[in-house]
Scaffold this motif. Structure first.
Motif: not given
Lengths: 56, 819
Positions: A31-40, A42-44, A47-48
Motif C-alpha cells: 500500500l505504501d509503495q503504490a501510493v508513493a508510486r502514483v502520488l509521490p 502525497s503527505p500520506v 517520508v521525512a
C-alpha cells in the motif's frame, strides 16, 4: 497482464494485488509503495528523513 | 542545459573540530583533506548567530516548510552543555517564525549523559550514535588515541536513549562497514539495541584510494557483505529500518531516495565549518585536499550563493549530471551513481561511476529480485509485467485490446490499493468524528465482504475512472498515522473532506447493488443529490438542481436488500429498484417516492458498433480536468452527442483502424466539458482518470474522432508511466515544445509528443481517405505535425534524462514516426 514468473515481458515494480483480498491490503508495504508510486507528493506517502548520513 | 539551483534545506554544522576518539577510519582526520588542522576548535557565538540568520533568510526567501540541521564534528558534544544550549537556542530563535526546525546531533556517544539528554529532550534534538557493531567490530577502529576501547561507553549512551524518558530522541545508529567483520553478527548486535534506524555506510573511497580490502576493482565484497544482512533482515520481517535497503526499495518502486548516497534526488545540503566557511558535503574530504571548499562564508555570503556554487549544482543535475556509463545503466534511478565522493578519479574528476559500482549494481539487482517478498512484507506477491509485444506496440503509439487489458489490469491493482489507502488514512487521521469513523468502518466491512463473495462486482465500480480521482483528492487532504491531524498545520474544508471520505459508502453501496448482496451504509448528500458511481445521481431537491452544501455534510443511509435500495435522509425516504438501476432503464417514474420529490438521473450510454461509452455528467469527482465540467446534459444535448459520436466512430472504424481496438477496449467514459473560449474545441484527460476523455461537443464528427485519438494517447501513456520510470523525475528543467509558446516539463513534452505522433498519423490517413482540397489540407496538417513530432522526439532523446527504458520507448516512437 502477466505476472513476474512469466518471461518475455517488461517488469514493473507495481504489485499485482488483483487477487489479494482487500482486507489484506491494509498496513502493508504494498500500500505504501503504490501510493508513493502514483502520488509521490502525497503527505500520506511522504517520508521525512535527512539525506545526510556520515558517521563520525 | 543545466537545471537551475535547488534551494538548500539541510545544513551540517561543524560545531567542534576535534574528537575525543582516534578512529583510524575517520574521513575527517585520516583522509586527504587536512583542513581541520587550521580550524578553530569550536564554532564561536558569532558564527552560530550568523549561520542561524543565513538559514532563516534562505528558508524565508524560498518558502521552505522545514529545514534540517545536523550538529556534527569532530565530536559535537565536546562543545559542552552550555555551548550546546547556546547553539540550539540561537537556531530555534532565528527560525521560530519562519519554518519548522528538524534538529539532530550525530555523536560518538562516549560522553553522552543524562544531563545532555535532558537538554536535548527540552529542545527536541534527536540523537544519532556511531557504532560499528559488536564489541570486536567496534573496537577494530573506534578507539581512543591510547588504544582503549570505546565500546562500553557507547553502549551506555545507547542504553540511555533506550529508556522511556529519552526514547523519542533516539534517531538511530550509524555503522561504517568493515568487510573483515561478520555481517550478520554486526547486524544482529545493532538490531539488539532496538534502534529506529540503522545506517550502514560504505567507507569513503575513490578510484585513487580504493575501498579497504579491495583487491580488484570489480570485486563485490561490499555487496556480498550487505546482501548477507539484507537476506537476514528480510527473513526477519524487516524489524528495523535500514536506510540503504529502504532507499533502494523506495526508488525501485517509484519513490524518493532516502539518502544522499543513492538515487537521483538533487543535493540540498551544505556544511558550515567552525570558522564559518561554507563547504560542500564533507565526505569530499576523502577525495583530495581542499575538495569541499567553496570559498564562501556565513559573514560575506548568503546561502543562495552557496546553492549556486558549481560544486553544489553539479549534484543537482539528476540523470543528466552523471557520466555516460551511469546514464545507460539499468539501475541508475536507484543508484544515482552512488555517493558523489566515491566517483572521484584524478584524471576525470567526478564524471565516473562509483568506485563501488559493481557492489551497488549487485546489491540493487539482489534487492530488485526480492521485491515481491519485500512489497508483500514477506508474502510472495507478483508484480505487473507488460508483454514485450504490448510494450513495443504502445511505445510505437498504438497498442491493441490486449495491450490495453494489461494496462487496465495494473490500474485495477492501483485502485484497490488507493481504496485501502483512503480508508486507512481516514481512520487514522484523527479528523473524522466517531460517527463518521463508524460509517467508514461499515463501508469498509461491506467492501471487503463483497470482495470476498463477488470480486467482479467491486471491480465494476473500481473500474470507474473517477474512483481514482476521488481517492487522490482524499489522500491529498489526509495525513498519515501516527502524526495525525492534530499535529498537522493544514486546515482543509472539514465538511468537504468529510463528504469526500464518505463517498467510500457510495462505492460500497454500488458494489452491493452490483453484487446483489445486502448492505447498510451511509452515503454523503452533495449539492442536494446522492451519487452512485457508475449508476447515476438521485436528486433530492424539488427541481433536481444542485445546491451549495452547508458547513456540515448531510448524510443519508442507503440500505441494499431484496433488490431494492432504500435511501433515508431525515424523515424522507426513497426506494430505487435494483433491476432498473442495472438495466439502465431507471428514471423518475420507476422510483417510488415516499416523503419528498425526487429525480433519478441515470448515467446514459453513447452507443456505436463495438463500443458503449458512458456519459458521465453527474459524478462529483469528474471535474478534475484542465477545462471545467459541463452540467448534466439535457436530453437534446445528449442526442447531439449521440449523433456526433456515431459518425466519429464510423470515421475511426473506416480510416483509423489501428487506433480503434484500443479505444474500444479502454475508453469507458466521455465527460462533457463546457464549451471552449471563442468556440474552440476543447478536450482533456486527467492522469488519475484512466479510461475517461473529457470534451466539449465539437461541431464536426471528424474533429471528435481526432480528439478521441489524441486524448486516448494521454490515457495510454499515463498508464505506462504508472508502471515505469521513463525519465528522471527529479529533472525539473523546461523544454521547448514546437507546438506551444511556453516551455514544458519533460513529462509534458513526452505526453505532447506521444499524442502528436497519433495526430500525425490521423491526418495522414485523412489525406489518403479524401480528395481535392480536403486531402491537400489533411496532407499539410500531417506534414506540419510530422515535423513538430520529429523535432520533439529528438529533444527528448537528447535531454539526457530518459532512463534506459525511456530511451527504448522514445526510440520506438521515433521508429514509428519514420514508418
Amino acid at each position: 497482464m502477466r505476472s513476474t514468473d512469466e518471461a518475455s515481458g517488461v517488469s514493473s515494480s507495481v504489485a499485482d494485488v488483483r487477487d489479494l483480498p482487500l482486507a489484506d491490503i491494509l498496513n502493508t508495504r504494498t500500500l505504501d509503495q503504490a501510493v508513493a508510486r502514483v502520488l509521490p507528493d502525497s503527505p500520506v506517502a511522504r517520508v521525512a528523513v535527512a539525506a545526510f548520513n556520515s558517521a563520525i | 542545459m543545466s537545471r537551475p539551483p535547488v534551494p538548500l534545506s539541510q545544513f551540517v554544522l561543524k560545531i567542534h573540530s576535534r574528537c575525543d576518539l582516534a578512529c583510524d577510519h575517520c574521513y575527517v582526520y585520516e583522509s586527504a583533506d587536512q583542513s581541520w588542522r587550521g580550524r578553530p576548535l569550536a564554532m564561536s557565538d558569532a558564527v552560530i548567530s550568523r549561520t542561524a540568520q543565513r538559514i532563516a533568510e534562505h528558508a524565508a526567501s524560498h518558502g521552505l516548510e522545514t529545514v534540517q540541521v545536523v550538529l556534527h564534528g569532530g565530536e559535537p558534544l565536546l562543545v559542552g552543555r552550555q555551548g550546546l544550549q547556546r547553539i540550539i537556542t540561537a537556531l530555534q530563535s532565528a527560525l521560530r517564525d519562519t519554518c519548522r526546525l528538524d534538529l539532530r546531533i550525530h555523536t560518538n556517544g562516549v560522553i553522552l549523559d543524562k544531563q545532555l539528554c535532558e537538554l536535548f529532550a527540552d529542545h527536541d534534538v534527536r540523537v544519532g550514535i556511531s557504532i560499528d557493531g559488536d564489541r570486536a567490530a567496534n573496537d577494530r577502529h573506534r578507539r581512543y588515541a591510547d588504544g582503549r576501547s570505546s565500546y562500553d561507553k557507547v553502549i551506555r549512551a545507547v542504553e540511555l536513549l533506550r529508556t522511556d524518558q529519552f526514547h523519542r530522541l533516539y534517531a538511530g545508529l550509524l555503522c561504517t562497514i568493515d568487510i573483515a567483520n561478520d555481517p550478520v553478527v554486526v547486524y544482529e548486535s545493532l538490531a539488539a539495541l532496538d534502534p529506529p534506524r540503522i545506517d550502514f555506510l560504505l567507507p569513503h573511497a575513490t578510484w585513487e584510494d580504493p575501498p579497504p580490502g579491495r583487491a580488484l576493482a570489480a570485486d563485490e565484497q561490499y555487496a556480498d557483505w550487505l546482501i548477507a544482512i539484507f537476506d537476514r533482515w528480510l527473513a526477519a520481517g524487516r524489524p528495523v529500518e535500514i536506510r540503504t535497503f529502504e532507499s533502494i526499495i523506495s526508488t525501485l518502486t517509484g519513490g524518493d531516495s532516502l539518502t544522499e548516497a543513492l538515487g537521483l534526488d538533487p543535493a540540498v545540503l551544505a556544511v558550515v565549518e567552525t570558522d564559518g566557511s561554507y563547504e560542500q558535503v564533507d565526505s569530499l574530504k576523502a577525495a583530495f585536499d581542499g575538495a569541499p571548499v567553496t570559498g564562501l562564508n556565513v559573514f560575506d555570503h548568503s546561502i543562495d550563493a552557496v546553492a549556486q556554487h558549481p560544486g553544489i549544482t553539479a549534484r543537482q543535475q539528476g540523470l543528466a549530471g552523471l557520466c555516460q556509463t551511469c546514464q545507460e545503466c539499468p539501475v541508475v534511478t536507484s543508484c544515482g551513481g552512488g555517493l558523489y565522493t566515491h566517483r572521484y578519479r584524478a584524471s576525470t574528476g567526478f564524471s565516473n561511476p562509483s568506485v563501488y559500482c559493481a557492489d551497488l549494481l549487485k546489491l540493487i539487482n539482489h534487492i530488485s529480485s526480492r521485491l515481491p517478498q519485500v512489497t508483500a512484507g514477506g508474502t510472495q506477491v507478483p508484480t505487473h509485467v507488460v508483454s514485450n509485444e504490448s510494450f513495443s506496440a504502445l511505445a510505437g503509439g498504438f497498442g491493441d485490446a490486449a495491450a490495453i487489458a494489461e494496462l487496465a489490469g495494473a490500474q485495477r491493482s492501483l485502485r484497490r490499493v488507493l481504496l485501502g489507502a483512503v480508508y486507512q488514512a481516514a481512520t487514522t487521521d484523527g479528523f473524522a468524528s466517531d460517527e463518521a469513523q463508524a460509517a467508514l468502518r461499515s463501508a469498509w466491512a461491506a467492501l471487503t465482504a463483497i470482495d470476498g463473495k463477488r470480486p467482479s462486482a467491486l471491480d465494476e465500480v473500481l473500474a470507474h475512472p473517477y474512483v481514482r480521482a476521488w481517492a487522490v483528492r482524499c489522500l491529498g487532504q489526509l495525513k498519515p498515522a501516527p502524526e495525525g491531524r492534530a499535529a498537522g498545520n493544514r486546515t482543509p474544508d472539514r465538511a468537504g473532506l468529510l463528504a469526500d471520505i464518505g463517498h467510500l459508502g457510495a462505492i460500497a453501496a454500488v458494489a452491493a447493488i452490483r453484487a446483489s448482496v445486502k448492505a447498510d451504509v451511509m452515503v454523503p448528500v452533495v449539492k442536494a443529490g446522492i451519487h452512485f458511481p457508475t449508476l447515476g445521481r438521485l436528486a433530492i431537491a424539488s427541481d433536481g438542481a444542485e445546491r451549495a452544501e452547508g458547513s456540515e455534510p448531510e448524510v443519508a443511509s442507503a440500505v441494499v436488500a431484496d433488490e431494492t435500495v432504500t435511501i433515508r435522509v431525515g424523515e424522507h425516504h426513497w426506494e430505487l429498484a435494483v433491476p432498473a438501476l442495472l438495466a439502465d432503464r431507471a428514471h423518475a417514474g420507476s422510483v417510488a417516492a415516499a416523503g419528498g420529490p425526487v429525480g433519478w438521473q441515470p448515467v446514459r450510454i453513447l452507443r456505436a458498433p463495438g463500443i458503449d461509452l458512458a456519459v458521465e455528467d453527474t459524478d462529483p469527482y469528474r471535474d478534475c480536468h484542465q477545462w471545467p465540467a459541463a452540467p448534466r446534459l439535457t436530453d437534446a444535448e445528449f442526442a447531439e452527442w449521440q449523433w456526433c459520436f456515431e459518425r466519429a466512430w464510423e470515421e475511426l472504424s473506416q480510416h483509423h483502424a489501428a487506433y480503434r481496438p484500443a479505444l474500444a477496449a479502454g475508453l469507458s467514459v466521455l465527460m462533457p466539458l463546457q464549451p471552449g473560449p471563442e468556440g474552440r474545441d476543447v478536450s482533456a484527460t486527467a492522469r488519475h482518470a484512466f479510461g475517461a476523455v473529457a470534451a466539449a461537443l465539437p461541431a464536426d464528427p471528424v474533429n471528435l474522432a481526432l480528439l478521441l485519438v489524441h486524448e486516448f494517447q494521454h490515457v495510454k501513456l499515463g498508464a505506462v508511466l504508472d508502471l515505469y520510470d521513463l525519465y528522471d523525475p527529479t529533472d525539473d528543467r523546461l523544454f521547448h515544445a514546437p507546438w506551444r509558446d511556453d516551455m514544458r516539463p519533460l513529462e509534458g513534452l513526452l505526453q505532447g509528443t506521444y499524442a502528436h505522433l497519433a495526430v500525425t498519423n490521423f491526418w495522414h490517413a485523412r489525406q489518403l481517405a479524401t480528395t481535392g482540397a480536403e486531402a491537400d489540407e489533411a496532407g499539410e496538417r500531417s506534414a506540419y505535425w510530422y515535423a513538430h513530432t520529429r523535432d520533439a522526439i529528438e529533444t527528448l532523446m537528447n535531454s539526457g534524462s530518459l532512463t534506459p527504458l525511456g530511451t527504448q520507448f522514445v526510440g520506438e516512437m521515433r521508429h514509428s514516426l519514420r514508418r
